[in-house]
Scaffold this motif. Structure first.
Motif, PDB file in Angstrom:
ATOM      1  N   LEU A 117       0.820  -1.208   0.000  1.00 58.26           N
ATOM      2  CA  LEU A 117       0.000   0.000   0.000  1.00 58.26           C
ATOM      3  C   LEU A 117       0.854   1.258   0.000  1.00 58.26           C
ATOM      4  O   LEU A 117       0.395   2.330   0.394  1.00 58.26           O
ATOM      5  CB  LEU A 117      -0.951  -0.007   1.210  1.00 58.26           C
ATOM      6  N   GLU A 118       2.084   1.112  -0.462  1.00 55.98           N
ATOM      7  CA  GLU A 118       2.962   2.257  -0.680  1.00 55.98           C
ATOM      8  C   GLU A 118       3.500   2.181  -2.102  1.00 55.98           C
ATOM      9  O   GLU A 118       3.619   1.100  -2.679  1.00 55.98           O
ATOM     10  CB  GLU A 118       4.104   2.271   0.336  1.00 55.98           C
ATOM     11  N   ALA A 119       3.840   3.336  -2.655  1.00 56.97           N
ATOM     12  CA  ALA A 119       4.102   3.451  -4.087  1.00 56.97           C
ATOM     13  C   ALA A 119       5.236   2.546  -4.580  1.00 56.97           C
ATOM     14  O   ALA A 119       5.048   1.739  -5.494  1.00 56.97           O
ATOM     15  CB  ALA A 119       4.390   4.906  -4.437  1.00 56.97           C
ATOM     16  N   ILE A 161      -7.430   2.666  -6.438  1.00 57.26           N
ATOM     17  CA  ILE A 161      -6.017   2.961  -6.235  1.00 57.26           C
ATOM     18  C   ILE A 161      -5.790   4.019  -5.150  1.00 57.26           C
ATOM     19  O   ILE A 161      -4.691   4.141  -4.607  1.00 57.26           O
ATOM     20  CB  ILE A 161      -5.384   3.418  -7.580  1.00 57.26           C
ATOM     21  N   GLN A 162      -6.827   4.785  -4.785  1.00 54.86           N
ATOM     22  CA  GLN A 162      -6.653   5.860  -3.811  1.00 54.86           C
ATOM     23  C   GLN A 162      -6.228   5.350  -2.433  1.00 54.86           C
ATOM     24  O   GLN A 162      -5.781   6.121  -1.588  1.00 54.86           O
ATOM     25  CB  GLN A 162      -7.941   6.698  -3.683  1.00 54.86           C
ATOM     26  N   HIS A 163      -6.330   4.035  -2.194  1.00 54.64           N
ATOM     27  CA  HIS A 163      -5.919   3.478  -0.900  1.00 54.64           C
ATOM     28  C   HIS A 163      -4.408   3.346  -0.780  1.00 54.64           C
ATOM     29  O   HIS A 163      -3.897   3.050   0.309  1.00 54.64           O
ATOM     30  CB  HIS A 163      -6.561   2.099  -0.699  1.00 54.64           C
ATOM     31  N   VAL A 169       3.492  -1.788 -20.577  1.00 57.86           N
ATOM     32  CA  VAL A 169       2.301  -1.696 -19.725  1.00 57.86           C
ATOM     33  C   VAL A 169       1.239  -0.814 -20.368  1.00 57.86           C
ATOM     34  O   VAL A 169       1.525   0.303 -20.807  1.00 57.86           O
ATOM     35  CB  VAL A 169       2.666  -1.132 -18.328  1.00 57.86           C
ATOM     36  N   ASP A 170       0.025  -1.340 -20.442  1.00 61.56           N
ATOM     37  CA  ASP A 170      -1.167  -0.558 -20.778  1.00 61.56           C
ATOM     38  C   ASP A 170      -1.962  -0.461 -19.476  1.00 61.56           C
ATOM     39  O   ASP A 170      -2.443  -1.469 -18.957  1.00 61.56           O
ATOM     40  CB  ASP A 170      -1.981  -1.259 -21.871  1.00 61.56           C
ATOM     41  N   LEU A 171      -2.109   0.737 -18.923  1.00 64.85           N
ATOM     42  CA  LEU A 171      -2.521   0.917 -17.530  1.00 64.85           C
ATOM     43  C   LEU A 171      -3.952   1.436 -17.407  1.00 64.85           C
ATOM     44  O   LEU A 171      -4.346   2.405 -18.068  1.00 64.85           O
ATOM     45  CB  LEU A 171      -1.550   1.879 -16.844  1.00 64.85           C
ATOM     46  N   TYR A 172      -4.706   0.808 -16.490  1.00 65.12           N
ATOM     47  CA  TYR A 172      -6.090   1.187 -16.173  1.00 65.12           C
ATOM     48  C   TYR A 172      -6.208   1.310 -14.655  1.00 65.12           C
ATOM     49  O   TYR A 172      -5.843   0.388 -13.919  1.00 65.12           O
ATOM     50  CB  TYR A 172      -7.072   0.120 -16.671  1.00 65.12           C
ATOM     51  N   ILE A 173      -6.726   2.442 -14.173  1.00 65.03           N
ATOM     52  CA  ILE A 173      -6.909   2.606 -12.734  1.00 65.03           C
ATOM     53  C   ILE A 173      -8.323   3.102 -12.458  1.00 65.03           C
ATOM     54  O   ILE A 173      -8.954   3.744 -13.303  1.00 65.03           O
ATOM     55  CB  ILE A 173      -5.882   3.582 -12.126  1.00 65.03           C
ATOM     56  N   THR A 174      -8.846   2.776 -11.273  1.00 65.92           N
ATOM     57  CA  THR A 174     -10.176   3.264 -10.882  1.00 65.92           C
ATOM     58  C   THR A 174     -10.081   3.930  -9.520  1.00 65.92           C
ATOM     59  O   THR A 174      -9.175   3.657  -8.727  1.00 65.92           O
ATOM     60  CB  THR A 174     -11.223   2.135 -10.802  1.00 65.92           C
ATOM     61  N   GLY A 175     -11.056   4.806  -9.262  1.00 61.51           N
ATOM     62  CA  GLY A 175     -11.162   5.452  -7.957  1.00 61.51           C
ATOM     63  C   GLY A 175     -12.570   5.956  -7.736  1.00 61.51           C
ATOM     64  O   GLY A 175     -13.317   6.201  -8.691  1.00 61.51           O
ATOM     65  N   VAL A 235     -18.281   5.889   5.728  1.00 59.43           N
ATOM     66  CA  VAL A 235     -17.220   5.386   6.600  1.00 59.43           C
ATOM     67  C   VAL A 235     -15.878   5.315   5.872  1.00 59.43           C
ATOM     68  O   VAL A 235     -14.848   5.771   6.391  1.00 59.43           O
ATOM     69  CB  VAL A 235     -17.605   4.002   7.157  1.00 59.43           C
ATOM     70  N   LYS A 236     -15.869   4.747   4.660  1.00 63.11           N
ATOM     71  CA  LYS A 236     -14.601   4.508   3.963  1.00 63.11           C
ATOM     72  C   LYS A 236     -14.043   5.750   3.286  1.00 63.11           C
ATOM     73  O   LYS A 236     -12.822   5.855   3.098  1.00 63.11           O
ATOM     74  CB  LYS A 236     -14.783   3.404   2.918  1.00 63.11           C
ATOM     75  N   ASP A 237     -14.916   6.652   2.878  1.00 64.41           N
ATOM     76  CA  ASP A 237     -14.449   7.785   2.083  1.00 64.41           C
ATOM     77  C   ASP A 237     -14.597   9.113   2.816  1.00 64.41           C
ATOM     78  O   ASP A 237     -13.622   9.824   3.051  1.00 64.41           O
ATOM     79  CB  ASP A 237     -15.208   7.832   0.753  1.00 64.41           C
ATOM     80  N   VAL A 238     -15.822   9.452   3.214  1.00 62.94           N
ATOM     81  CA  VAL A 238     -16.053  10.771   3.809  1.00 62.94           C
ATOM     82  C   VAL A 238     -15.344  10.886   5.157  1.00 62.94           C
ATOM     83  O   VAL A 238     -14.575  11.826   5.385  1.00 62.94           O
ATOM     84  CB  VAL A 238     -17.564  11.033   3.960  1.00 62.94           C
TER      85      VAL A 238
END
Length: 406
Positions: free
Chosen positions: A77-79, A102-104, A121-127, A206-209
């Protein structure tokens, strides 16, 4: 009876608009960033896209997928450790890397940047946070990413998940009440739907706000959210909301209300429609309106009470226009208002929305602002009427359900 919590497994519902987008950008030298409300179908959409890749002959060894909210496996969970972990899993040749929520990951922008510059690499991320693209990621990757903003199911997609013998009007009644989150579309019991929507909202809370705003007053936040849910499509100000809540014996400042609205906007619980002076070609800083990210949240907050059905229909139209036009605002023409002014590469579009215009005076009132616009861009009046549809001196009147199914 089992005491295990119910698992909300998203159904497989075809999302052709989003699939076309993913296929169009596949193998192109940009990062594909998928954002949107929790449970709107981001993870399922990418899972369907990975299946498409396999069908097209991509070897599964060339697909790396990580969901940072899954408990099936632990990931760094670190870069830098995450970057090293992914690189170690890459196969020779082209690899498709999917990083879900990925925001975690702390400083995830560094890992994303490092993967992006690799030729293999062809990269896809969600948030699930709108601010993901307004901070360090945007600074590092300006001009190197494209965004797919996913919304809950369109009514056309929702219909595909409902029984074949259910009428379009009955499906729309459900859609208007329970919203378009994919799992809600396949539930029939009202209490199950309420439980599910409550679970989604509380997960966001709980998880975001709460994680980003640890000092937030949860009770007050819920009350502000409920107020906005009951006033979609109305001109709403933070000062007005604070005043209304003080009348109900809960003291809250306008600045706190603004903070809560900002938190709802950043998590796609809410969208703000700004006002645009069509004749003056200027954006206006006041009299904005708010619409729910999914109409079903109104049901969660307020139950099945009727409310202003006209504004609830506006909410559905607003979200549909975001799917079709990307940019949607409230229009101002002299002293009158156009419900929605939308613009895209094809030009401008104007929309009025009304429950019914069978009364001649109502029809005249709805057409008047559109007639004042002195251009030849498309003008549409959407109603629930099944009769009277046609052309009014260049303004097309259409049944809303039919228009949604286009």
């Amino acid at each position: 009876m089992s005491n295990e919590p119910q698992q909300w497994e998203e159904p497989v519902i075809e999302r052709p608009q989003y699939m076309r987008w993913l296929e169009r950008w596949k193998d192109r030298d940009v990062i594909k960033v998928v954002t949107g409300l929790r449970r709107c179908g981001k993870s399922r959409m990418l899972d369907m896209f990975r299946t498409r890749l396999l069908e097209q002959g991509v070897d599964e060894r060339h697909i790396v997928a990580i969901n940072f909210e899954s408990l099936d496996e632990e990931y760094p969970l670190e870069a830098k450790p995450l970057y090293d972990h992914i690189v170690a899993r890459l196969a020779p040749g082209r690899n498709y890397v999917f990083l879900d929520e990925i925001q975690h990951v702390a400083d995830f922008e560094r890992a994303v940047d490092g993967l992006y510059v690799r030729d293999d690499v062809d990269l896809y991320i969600t948030g699930s946070n709108a601010d993901m693209l307004s901070g360090e990621l945007a600074t590092r990757l300006t001009g190197r990413y494209v965004e797919l903003r996913m919304l809950p199911l369109s009514f056309r997609e929702y219909r595909s998940a409902r029984p074949a013998d259910e009428s379009a009007d009955r499906s729309f009644e459900r859609y208007l009440t329970y919203g378009g989150l994919p799992y809600a579309a396949v539930l029939d019991d009202e209490q199950d739907i309420a439980d599910y929507l409550g679970g989604v909202f509380n997960t966001i809370l709980v998880k975001d706000v709460a994680r980003r705003h640890p000092k937030i007053d949860m009770t007050a936040f819920n009350e502000v959210a409920a107020f906005l849910a009951d006033n979609v499509g109305n001109v709403t100000s933070a000062t007005g909301i604070a005043g209304a809540m003080q009348q109900s014996r809960r003291g809250i400042s306008p600045n706190t209300v603004r903070d809560y609205i900002a938190a709802m906007l950043e998590n796609y619980l809410l969208f703000r429609a700004d006002r645009y002076d069509i004749k003056g070609k200027a954006y206006l800083r006041t009299l904005e309106k708010y619409y729910l990210g999914d109409p079903g949240f109104r049901f969660w907050f307020l139950g099945k009470s009727g409310g202003d059905i006209g504004h609830r229909i506006e909410n559905v139209v607003y979200l549909e226009l975001l799917r079709r036009h990307r940019t949607v605002r409230i229009g101002k023409v002299d002293s009158t208002e156009i419900d929605f002014y939308a613009s895209d590469a094809d030009g401008d579009h104007y929309y009025q929305v009304s429950m019914s215009v069978l009364d001649e005076r109502t029809l005249e009132r709805e057409l008047r602002p559109l007639h004042r616009i002195d251009d030849n861009h498309p003008k549409t009046l959407l109603t629930m009427d099944r009769i009277g549809n046609g052309n009014h001196a260049g303004i097309l009147q259409r049944n809303l359900v039919d228009w949604l199914l286009d």
